[in-house]
Design a protein around this motif. Structure first.
Motif, PDB file in Angstrom:
ATOM      1  N   LEU A  91     -17.095   0.244  -1.799  1.00 42.37           N
ATOM      2  CA  LEU A  91     -17.075  -0.987  -0.841  1.00 42.37           C
ATOM      3  C   LEU A  91     -17.381  -2.353  -1.600  1.00 42.37           C
ATOM      4  O   LEU A  91     -16.670  -3.276  -1.240  1.00 42.37           O
ATOM      5  CB  LEU A  91     -18.098  -0.843   0.103  1.00 42.37           C
ATOM      6  CG  LEU A  91     -17.653   0.176   1.347  1.00 42.37           C
ATOM      7  CD1 LEU A  91     -18.977   0.458   2.294  1.00 42.37           C
ATOM      8  CD2 LEU A  91     -16.727   0.023   2.320  1.00 42.37           C
ATOM      9  N   SER A  92     -18.167  -2.181  -2.573  1.00 43.22           N
ATOM     10  CA  SER A  92     -18.388  -3.351  -3.375  1.00 43.22           C
ATOM     11  C   SER A  92     -16.952  -3.672  -4.182  1.00 43.22           C
ATOM     12  O   SER A  92     -16.655  -4.905  -4.305  1.00 43.22           O
ATOM     13  CB  SER A  92     -19.473  -3.248  -4.106  1.00 43.22           C
ATOM     14  OG  SER A  92     -19.920  -4.184  -5.199  1.00 43.22           O
ATOM     15  N   GLU A  93     -16.689  -2.866  -4.901  1.00 43.62           N
ATOM     16  CA  GLU A  93     -15.638  -2.984  -5.881  1.00 43.62           C
ATOM     17  C   GLU A  93     -14.307  -3.191  -5.468  1.00 43.62           C
ATOM     18  O   GLU A  93     -13.602  -4.158  -5.843  1.00 43.62           O
ATOM     19  CB  GLU A  93     -15.405  -2.003  -7.049  1.00 43.62           C
ATOM     20  CG  GLU A  93     -16.574  -1.704  -8.039  1.00 43.62           C
ATOM     21  CD  GLU A  93     -16.219  -0.499  -8.894  1.00 43.62           C
ATOM     22  OE1 GLU A  93     -16.957  -0.578  -9.987  1.00 43.62           O
ATOM     23  OE2 GLU A  93     -15.409   0.515  -8.640  1.00 43.62           O
ATOM     24  N   MET A  94     -14.099  -2.650  -4.327  1.00 41.47           N
ATOM     25  CA  MET A  94     -12.648  -2.535  -3.826  1.00 41.47           C
ATOM     26  C   MET A  94     -12.541  -3.278  -2.661  1.00 41.47           C
ATOM     27  O   MET A  94     -11.318  -3.892  -2.268  1.00 41.47           O
ATOM     28  CB  MET A  94     -12.078  -0.900  -3.579  1.00 41.47           C
ATOM     29  CG  MET A  94     -12.433  -0.064  -4.847  1.00 41.47           C
ATOM     30  SD  MET A  94     -11.567  -0.629  -6.346  1.00 41.47           S
ATOM     31  CE  MET A  94      -9.959  -0.880  -6.023  1.00 41.47           C
ATOM     32  N   LYS A  95     -13.551  -3.588  -1.749  1.00 41.41           N
ATOM     33  CA  LYS A  95     -13.269  -4.049  -0.683  1.00 41.41           C
ATOM     34  C   LYS A  95     -14.053  -5.347  -0.654  1.00 41.41           C
ATOM     35  O   LYS A  95     -14.032  -6.320   0.241  1.00 41.41           O
ATOM     36  CB  LYS A  95     -14.011  -3.507   0.656  1.00 41.41           C
ATOM     37  CG  LYS A  95     -12.924  -2.173   0.736  1.00 41.41           C
ATOM     38  CD  LYS A  95     -11.784  -2.294   1.577  1.00 41.41           C
ATOM     39  CE  LYS A  95     -10.958  -1.084   1.816  1.00 41.41           C
ATOM     40  NZ  LYS A  95      -9.903  -1.446   2.718  1.00 41.41           N
ATOM     41  N   GLY A  96     -15.078  -5.584  -1.503  1.00 42.92           N
ATOM     42  CA  GLY A  96     -15.734  -7.050  -1.415  1.00 42.92           C
ATOM     43  C   GLY A  96     -16.728  -6.927  -0.460  1.00 42.92           C
ATOM     44  O   GLY A  96     -17.401  -8.158  -0.157  1.00 42.92           O
ATOM     45  N   ASP A  97     -17.168  -5.854   0.244  1.00 44.84           N
ATOM     46  CA  ASP A  97     -18.081  -5.738   1.363  1.00 44.84           C
ATOM     47  C   ASP A  97     -19.533  -5.563   0.994  1.00 44.84           C
ATOM     48  O   ASP A  97     -19.934  -4.345   0.889  1.00 44.84           O
ATOM     49  CB  ASP A  97     -17.431  -4.857   2.406  1.00 44.84           C
ATOM     50  CG  ASP A  97     -18.398  -4.623   3.617  1.00 44.84           C
ATOM     51  OD1 ASP A  97     -19.468  -5.269   3.959  1.00 44.84           O
ATOM     52  OD2 ASP A  97     -17.760  -4.105   4.436  1.00 44.84           O
TER      53      ASP A  97
END
Length: 447
Positions: free
Chosen positions: A245-251
């Motif tokens: 979520l951090s790397e691919m979604k910026g969430d």
């Protein structure tokens, strides 16, 4: 009784139950019968789940296996009693795997021999044991690095246990990391999920493959979510899903919640702590919390190379202008290199640090050459060797050669483009200087 212990532990995890109460029940069993192998093994297995209790777990596993052996025998060690053979194979395998996954459980360099003896002891009793056989394959693969022998054990395990989902998943990891057979690895991951569609280990492993290897973001997210729905307390999946979520979604906020949940379930899970630290460092821009988490990770796993390296960079950024800060960062870089002696980037960045913070050209050059020996195309090493040659050795020709090597690997590397422009400009070559200044400007606009 062995089965019931594992069933109870699984139920406690799924229901987020009272683990202290469960442990007290295990302790009560051991107190009532200090020679009961199943009670001792159950308590050892429970303790092994917490990194901070490695020493206690080792002691309890040893007591469990000793209790499985006959007392009146001239043979040393005494043979395993017939009625405890099944118990011995299960807990020998668990003990060996615990040693493999916990940097030896605090036993020092002798842990590898100890773990192999435990696996082979279990396999001597049951050569087809569904726990010992595949886990020994992982041991031969990861620790002994005898890949031919490891593959034989993986294949034997699948031959005798063709519907065992976790074995398919483990063999898939072997094919991916050792054989570079991505098609074969994916087929194994799919087979594992087909065998056990709700297995969070298998779902998360395939999700990591889709995320990090295939770049199939949509499938990865679906698999992470399925693993999460299957077991909301599965710490590895929580950590891996948070990273996704951090790397691919910026969430960042949802990732943070997953990391916090993972750390609440297992406060000693090094990778969850590390991933949360990286999020705070680069995503949330909270350097204070990032530093705290990196240090907490190192309290759990003092040779965690990535945590050492990232903390060294962070300390350099925060306190690198003070002598104390330089010394602190230097020690962290040194430990990072010791923990990952084949990581070219870590070694090269340590060379960069030695050059820029201490002007120790000899140490810097040695480290940078060491990095280039490991990876001739290492961008960090090429660029910093160029800087060392240009600024300290006053050798513009060698510097230009290193900058050009850096640009072969990354044509848009602006610092190398700027240095090339300066070298041509100082040589009076206005045409090439202008060419590299233009390329540098384009690279800057791209960034």
């Amino acid at each position: 009784r062995v089965f019931n212990h594992f069933l109870a532990m699984a139920s406690m995890s799924e229901m987020n139950g009272d683990l202290a109460k469960f442990e007290n029940e295990l302790i009560r069993e051991v107190t009532q019968d200090p020679e009961d192998p199943i009670g001792l093994g159950g308590l050892a297995n429970f303790m092994s789940l917490e990194q901070a209790r490695k020493g206690e777990a080792v002691e309890m596993f040893e007591r469990c296996l000793a209790a499985c052996r006959g007392k009146d025998s001239n043979v040393r060690p005494p043979p395993v009693e017939v009625k405890w053979r099944l118990c011995f194979t299960v807990f020998s395998s668990l003990f060996a795997t615990f040693l493999m996954n916990s940097d030896g459980g605090g036993l020092g360099e002798g842990w590898v021999r100890k773990a192999e003896e435990l696996y082979l002891g279990a396999l001597e009793i049951d050569p087809e044991h569904p726990l010992a056989l595949p886990d020994y394959a992982v041991f031969v693969h990861r620790v002994k690095k005898n890949y031919k022998e490891a593959e034989q054990y993986y294949k034997k395990a699948l031959e005798v246990h063709p519907s065992h989902a976790s074995i398919w998943s483990k063999y898939g990891n072997f094919l991916k990391s050792v054989r570079r057979d991505l098609k074969g690895a994916e087929a194994c991951f799919k087979k594992a999920i087909k065998m056990d569609p709700r297995n969070p280990d298998c779902l998360s492993t395939y999700a990591v493959f889709c995320h990090g290897t295939k770049g199939d973001i949509e499938t990865a997210e679906m698999l992470y979510e399925r693993a999460y729905d299957s077991d909301k307390t599965h710490v590895n999946n929580l950590s891996n899903y948070g990273l996704f979520l951090s790397e691919m979604k910026g969430d960042f906020r949802r990732a943070e919640k997953l990391y916090q949940a993972a750390m609440e379930i297992d406060p000693y899970h090094a990778n969850s702590i590390y991933n949360y630290a990286v999020l705070c460092d680069s995503g949330l821009k909270n350097q204070t919390l990032a530093e705290t988490l990196y240090k907490r990770c190192l309290d759990v796993s003092d040779k965690h190379a990535f945590a050492l390296y990232n903390l060294a960079i962070l300390v350099e950024e925060i306190r690198g202008k003070t002598d104390a800060g330089k010394r602190e960062a230097d020690q962290l870089f040194k430990r990072a290199v010791e923990a990952a002696p084949n990581d070219a980037v870590t070694i090269a960045d340590y060379g960069r640090f030695k050059m820029t913070k201490f002007e120790d050209v000899q140490a810097a050059e040695s480290l940078l050459r060491q990095a280039l020996k490991l990876d001739v195309g290492c961008l960090v090493a090429c660029y910093n060797m160029g800087i060392l040659c240009m600024n300290f050795k006053k050798d513009k020709n060698s510097a230009a050669s290193y900058f050009k090597n850096a640009l072969k690997n990354n044509g848009g590397h602006q610092p190398s483009l700027v240095c090339m422009a300066r070298i041509y400009s100082s040589n009076g070559d206005r045409s090439n200087a202008e060419k590299y200044w233009q390329l540098s400007l384009r690279a800057s606009e791209g960034e």
